[in-house]
Design a protein around this motif. Sequence first.
Motif, mmCIF file in Angstrom:
data_model
loop_
_atom_site.group_PDB
_atom_site.id
_atom_site.type_symbol
_atom_site.label_atom_id
_atom_site.label_comp_id
_atom_site.label_asym_id
_atom_site.label_seq_id
_atom_site.Cartn_x
_atom_site.Cartn_y
_atom_site.Cartn_z
ATOM 1 N N ARG A 12 108.905 6.517 10.090
ATOM 2 C CA ARG A 12 107.496 6.162 9.870
ATOM 3 C C ARG A 12 106.810 7.196 8.989
ATOM 4 O O ARG A 12 106.080 6.843 8.064
ATOM 5 C CB ARG A 12 106.790 6.051 11.214
ATOM 6 N N TRP A 13 107.054 8.489 9.243
ATOM 7 C CA TRP A 13 106.405 9.536 8.451
ATOM 8 C C TRP A 13 106.957 9.586 7.023
ATOM 9 O O TRP A 13 106.217 9.858 6.073
ATOM 10 C CB TRP A 13 106.527 10.890 9.141
ATOM 11 N N VAL A 14 108.253 9.315 6.874
ATOM 12 C CA VAL A 14 108.820 9.260 5.523
ATOM 13 C C VAL A 14 108.209 8.095 4.753
ATOM 14 O O VAL A 14 107.841 8.227 3.580
ATOM 15 C CB VAL A 14 110.359 9.157 5.591
ATOM 16 N N ARG A 15 108.059 6.951 5.413
ATOM 17 C CA ARG A 15 107.448 5.781 4.778
ATOM 18 C C ARG A 15 105.995 6.080 4.397
ATOM 19 O O ARG A 15 105.527 5.708 3.309
ATOM 20 C CB ARG A 15 107.525 4.577 5.713
ATOM 21 N N ILE A 16 105.258 6.746 5.279
ATOM 22 C CA ILE A 16 103.872 7.132 4.972
ATOM 23 C C ILE A 16 103.839 8.074 3.775
ATOM 24 O O ILE A 16 102.966 7.971 2.902
ATOM 25 C CB ILE A 16 103.191 7.756 6.208
ATOM 26 N N GLY A 17 104.808 8.977 3.683
ATOM 27 C CA GLY A 17 104.878 9.892 2.540
ATOM 28 C C GLY A 17 105.110 9.173 1.226
ATOM 29 O O GLY A 17 104.495 9.495 0.207
ATOM 30 N N PHE A 18 106.008 8.179 1.258
ATOM 31 C CA PHE A 18 106.265 7.408 0.036
ATOM 32 C C PHE A 18 105.107 6.478 -0.305
ATOM 33 O O PHE A 18 104.845 6.208 -1.472
ATOM 34 C CB PHE A 18 107.560 6.607 0.156
ATOM 35 N N ALA A 19 104.399 5.960 0.699
ATOM 36 C CA ALA A 19 103.288 5.040 0.445
ATOM 37 C C ALA A 19 102.015 5.776 0.064
ATOM 38 O O ALA A 19 101.184 5.235 -0.666
ATOM 39 C CB ALA A 19 103.025 4.176 1.676
ATOM 40 N N GLY A 20 101.833 6.992 0.537
ATOM 41 C CA GLY A 20 100.598 7.738 0.294
ATOM 42 C C GLY A 20 100.713 8.645 -0.923
ATOM 43 O O GLY A 20 100.613 8.200 -2.076
ATOM 44 N N PRO A 21 100.937 9.938 -0.676
ATOM 45 C CA PRO A 21 100.991 10.878 -1.804
ATOM 46 C C PRO A 21 102.161 10.632 -2.745
ATOM 47 O O PRO A 21 102.054 10.868 -3.942
ATOM 48 C CB PRO A 21 101.105 12.247 -1.134
ATOM 49 N N GLY A 22 103.259 10.112 -2.218
ATOM 50 C CA GLY A 22 104.409 9.824 -3.084
ATOM 51 C C GLY A 22 104.096 8.772 -4.127
ATOM 52 O O GLY A 22 104.459 8.908 -5.291
ATOM 53 N N ALA A 23 103.412 7.702 -3.718
ATOM 54 C CA ALA A 23 103.062 6.636 -4.655
ATOM 55 C C ALA A 23 102.100 7.136 -5.727
ATOM 56 O O ALA A 23 102.225 6.769 -6.898
ATOM 57 C CB ALA A 23 102.450 5.453 -3.908
ATOM 58 N N VAL A 24 101.163 7.987 -5.353
ATOM 59 C CA VAL A 24 100.204 8.527 -6.321
ATOM 60 C C VAL A 24 100.918 9.428 -7.334
ATOM 61 O O VAL A 24 100.715 9.303 -8.553
ATOM 62 C CB VAL A 24 99.077 9.307 -5.605
ATOM 63 N N ILE A 25 101.773 10.311 -6.842
ATOM 64 C CA ILE A 25 102.477 11.245 -7.728
ATOM 65 C C ILE A 25 103.405 10.493 -8.672
ATOM 66 O O ILE A 25 103.428 10.751 -9.884
ATOM 67 C CB ILE A 25 103.242 12.294 -6.895
ATOM 68 N N VAL A 26 104.166 9.550 -8.143
ATOM 69 C CA VAL A 26 105.092 8.787 -8.994
ATOM 70 C C VAL A 26 104.314 7.964 -10.018
ATOM 71 O O VAL A 26 104.708 7.891 -11.186
ATOM 72 C CB VAL A 26 106.019 7.901 -8.138
ATOM 73 N N ALA A 27 103.195 7.367 -9.620
ATOM 74 C CA ALA A 27 102.401 6.573 -10.562
ATOM 75 C C ALA A 27 101.868 7.441 -11.706
ATOM 76 O O ALA A 27 101.873 7.014 -12.866
ATOM 77 C CB ALA A 27 101.248 5.883 -9.842
ATOM 78 N N LEU A 28 101.431 8.643 -11.403
ATOM 79 C CA LEU A 28 100.921 9.534 -12.450
ATOM 80 C C LEU A 28 102.028 10.005 -13.382
ATOM 81 O O LEU A 28 101.837 10.111 -14.597
ATOM 82 C CB LEU A 28 100.194 10.724 -11.821
ATOM 83 N N VAL A 29 103.202 10.285 -12.829
ATOM 84 C CA VAL A 29 104.328 10.698 -13.671
ATOM 85 C C VAL A 29 104.803 9.535 -14.542
ATOM 86 O O VAL A 29 105.127 9.721 -15.713
ATOM 87 C CB VAL A 29 105.470 11.271 -12.801
ATOM 88 N N VAL A 30 104.823 8.327 -13.984
ATOM 89 C CA VAL A 30 105.191 7.151 -14.772
ATOM 90 C C VAL A 30 104.179 6.938 -15.892
ATOM 91 O O VAL A 30 104.549 6.603 -17.021
ATOM 92 C CB VAL A 30 105.324 5.902 -13.871
ATOM 93 N N MET A 31 102.896 7.154 -15.604
ATOM 94 C CA MET A 31 101.870 7.029 -16.633
ATOM 95 C C MET A 31 102.135 8.011 -17.780
ATOM 96 O O MET A 31 102.062 7.647 -18.955
ATOM 97 C CB MET A 31 100.483 7.292 -16.062
ATOM 98 N N ALA A 32 102.454 9.244 -17.442
ATOM 99 C CA ALA A 32 102.711 10.249 -18.477
ATOM 100 C C ALA A 32 103.967 9.897 -19.275
ATOM 101 O O ALA A 32 103.998 10.078 -20.500
ATOM 102 C CB ALA A 32 102.865 11.623 -17.836
ATOM 103 N N GLY A 33 104.985 9.384 -18.608
ATOM 104 C CA GLY A 33 106.215 9.020 -19.298
ATOM 105 C C GLY A 33 106.081 7.767 -20.138
ATOM 106 O O GLY A 33 106.730 7.633 -21.178
#
Length: 106
Positions: A12-33
């Motif tokens: 549950r906590w790993v899923r929350i990590g990927f859905a919360g801050p993980g999704a934001v960080i990956v989205a910003l890196v994808v934007m830059a790439g």
Amino acid sequence: METSAMSAKMQRWVRIGFAGPGAVIVALVVMAGMALWLPGGAAGIDNLVLPLILVPLIWAALFFHACLDGRLGRVALVAIGLFVVHAGLVAQKFLDRPVAAGEVRT
């Protein structure tokens, strides 16, 4: 006794990590790439504007994928894969130094 490698609480906590801050960080890196692999368009700025417009959609896709996919491994594979590919593009762009006059690149 828990038979799986990860307990339900840990998953549950790993899923929350990927859905919360993980999704934001990956989205910003994808934007830059994305600015590096999208074509410039007629005005030469489409590769800059389009990623900015698409960031909320990328974030939403990553968020809902992390929340709704039953397999946590697939969520991690997609998020980490997108992160590694686009972070590699950005890193290569910053590490690729221009060749000085008279210098031979090896």
